[in-house]
Write a protein that holds these residues in place. Structure first.
Motif, short mmCIF file in Angstrom:
data_model
loop_
_atom_site.label_atom_id
_atom_site.label_comp_id
_atom_site.label_asym_id
_atom_site.label_seq_id
_atom_site.Cartn_x
_atom_site.Cartn_y
_atom_site.Cartn_z
N VAL A 103 0.83 -1.20 0.00
CA VAL A 103 0.00 0.00 0.00
C VAL A 103 0.87 1.26 0.00
N PRO A 104 0.68 2.16 -0.96
CA PRO A 104 1.44 3.42 -0.96
C PRO A 104 1.08 4.30 0.22
N SER A 105 1.98 5.21 0.55
CA SER A 105 1.75 6.15 1.65
C SER A 105 0.48 6.97 1.40
N GLY A 106 -0.26 7.19 2.46
CA GLY A 106 -1.48 7.98 2.39
C GLY A 106 -2.72 7.18 2.06
N LEU A 107 -2.56 5.93 1.64
CA LEU A 107 -3.69 5.08 1.30
C LEU A 107 -3.88 3.99 2.36
N THR A 108 -5.01 3.31 2.28
CA THR A 108 -5.35 2.26 3.23
C THR A 108 -5.45 0.91 2.52
N LEU A 109 -5.50 -0.13 3.32
CA LEU A 109 -5.73 -1.47 2.79
C LEU A 109 -7.04 -1.50 1.99
N LEU A 110 -8.08 -0.88 2.55
CA LEU A 110 -9.38 -0.89 1.87
C LEU A 110 -9.34 -0.14 0.54
N ASP A 111 -8.49 0.89 0.43
CA ASP A 111 -8.32 1.57 -0.85
C ASP A 111 -7.83 0.60 -1.92
N MET A 112 -6.94 -0.30 -1.55
CA MET A 112 -6.43 -1.28 -2.51
C MET A 112 -7.52 -2.26 -2.90
N VAL A 113 -8.30 -2.71 -1.93
CA VAL A 113 -9.41 -3.62 -2.24
C VAL A 113 -10.38 -2.97 -3.22
N ASP A 114 -10.69 -1.69 -2.98
CA ASP A 114 -11.64 -0.98 -3.84
C ASP A 114 -11.08 -0.70 -5.23
N ALA A 115 -9.75 -0.70 -5.36
CA ALA A 115 -9.12 -0.38 -6.64
C ALA A 115 -9.35 -1.47 -7.68
N VAL A 116 -9.51 -2.71 -7.24
CA VAL A 116 -9.74 -3.84 -8.15
C VAL A 116 -10.97 -4.59 -7.63
N PRO A 117 -12.17 -4.11 -7.93
CA PRO A 117 -13.39 -4.74 -7.38
C PRO A 117 -13.52 -6.19 -7.82
N VAL A 118 -13.93 -7.02 -6.86
CA VAL A 118 -14.18 -8.44 -7.12
C VAL A 118 -15.55 -8.78 -6.54
N ASP A 119 -16.42 -9.37 -7.33
CA ASP A 119 -17.75 -9.73 -6.84
C ASP A 119 -17.62 -10.69 -5.66
N GLY A 120 -18.30 -10.34 -4.57
CA GLY A 120 -18.31 -11.22 -3.40
C GLY A 120 -17.05 -11.16 -2.57
N HIS A 121 -16.18 -10.16 -2.82
CA HIS A 121 -14.89 -10.13 -2.12
C HIS A 121 -15.06 -10.10 -0.60
N LEU A 122 -16.05 -9.34 -0.11
CA LEU A 122 -16.25 -9.21 1.33
C LEU A 122 -17.29 -10.19 1.86
N ALA A 123 -17.77 -11.08 1.01
CA ALA A 123 -18.84 -11.99 1.41
C ALA A 123 -18.52 -12.87 2.61
N PRO A 124 -17.25 -13.32 2.80
CA PRO A 124 -17.00 -14.22 3.92
C PRO A 124 -16.86 -13.51 5.26
N LEU A 125 -17.02 -12.18 5.32
CA LEU A 125 -16.72 -11.42 6.53
C LEU A 125 -18.00 -11.01 7.26
N VAL A 126 -17.89 -10.99 8.60
CA VAL A 126 -18.99 -10.57 9.45
C VAL A 126 -18.50 -9.44 10.34
N GLY A 127 -19.15 -8.28 10.28
CA GLY A 127 -18.79 -7.16 11.15
C GLY A 127 -19.51 -7.23 12.47
N HIS A 128 -18.86 -6.72 13.52
CA HIS A 128 -19.43 -6.78 14.87
C HIS A 128 -19.47 -5.38 15.48
N PRO A 129 -20.41 -5.13 16.41
CA PRO A 129 -20.56 -3.80 16.99
C PRO A 129 -19.33 -3.29 17.74
#
Length: 244
Positions: A103-129
């Motif tokens: 990841v280049p300076s000033g960017l985030t991991l999520l910026d990289m994920v968003d740069a190359v969209p993949v259908d269902g990429h976040l499907a296996p994840l569950v967010g918690h409060p």
């Protein structure tokens, strides 16, 4: 021969290196594989974990070694080792990004994920409060271990833990003067369903690495292709020795 410091990725701890550590040691290397704060078996409350604290933790370990280390980061571990290099560039012989976020300076991991969209990429994840994310056990194999023997998939299901959301959204703060002067290598995984080959190629276009090696396996070569991974890490160590 070489001191390797191995940094696990999201939802993982030091346990993920258990198939490759003995083989690296048998080849004469020293291996240090810490549990990051709040991960694996480390008792730190997960709310206290962050990219910055992890980088400080690993930087302290690196400073303690008698020689510059080869610092390996898997997946999310890539952003950690980048921040470590910014802190202690003279103590690192080479960074190795193992199908990792570069990841280049000033960017985030999520910026990289968003740069190359993949259908269902976040499907296996569950967010918690409480600000953490976990992996759906029934989806872990398809996304992270699609080329891994069943017994090692079960090992991962038993050991996978929560990940702080902040590790995905924290911008990196890197400079050419410090991070930029540390040599870096990349190991691509051609059957990776988590950091897909197109995303690996995109990141390498932003921050070139040398050498770039490849393994025809999934996101988790430490379990799916341990012998090949050990061979490639040993090759990288020999490059360092030859240039020393």
């Amino acid at each position: 021969m070489t001191v390797f410091v191995l940094v696990a990725g999201a939802w993982h701890g030091a346990w993920c290196w258990e198939r490759i550590t003995p083989a690296l040691v048998a080849q004469g290397h020293t291996v240090i594989a810490p549990d990051l704060l709040g991960m694996g078996d480390d008792p730190t409350p997960i709310k206290e974990a962050s990219i910055g604290r992890w980088a400080d933790q690993v930087a302290d370990i690196v400073r303690e070694q008698p020689e510059p280390v080869i610092l390996v980061g898997h997946s999310r571990g890539g952003v950690v080792i980048s921040e470590v290099a910014e802190r202690v560039p003279d103590n690192i012989a080479r960074l190795v990004y193992l199908t990792a976020f570069l990841v280049p300076s000033g960017l985030t991991l999520l910026d990289m994920v968003d740069a190359v969209p993949v259908d269902g990429h976040l499907a296996p994840l569950v967010g918690h409060p409480n600000g953490t994310t976990t992996i759906m056990p029934e989806r872990l194999a398809a996304h992270f271990y699609n080329n891994t023997p069943a017994e090692w998939i079960e090992r991962a299901r038993e050991k996978a833990c929560a990940e702080p959301d902040s590790s995905f959204t924290t911008p990196l703060a890197l400079t050419e003067e410090r991070y930029g002067r540390v040599p870096r290598a990349y190991i691509r995984c051609q059957k990776d369903q988590a950091i897909v080959p197109a995303l690996q190629a995109h990141m390498l276009g932003l921050l070139p690495c040398h050498p770039v090696l490849e393994i025809d396996t999934d996101h988790s070569p430490f379990f799916s292709a341990p012998d090949t991974l050990v061979g490639q890490l040993d090759d990288i160590a020999r490059i360092h020795v030859a240039r020393a």
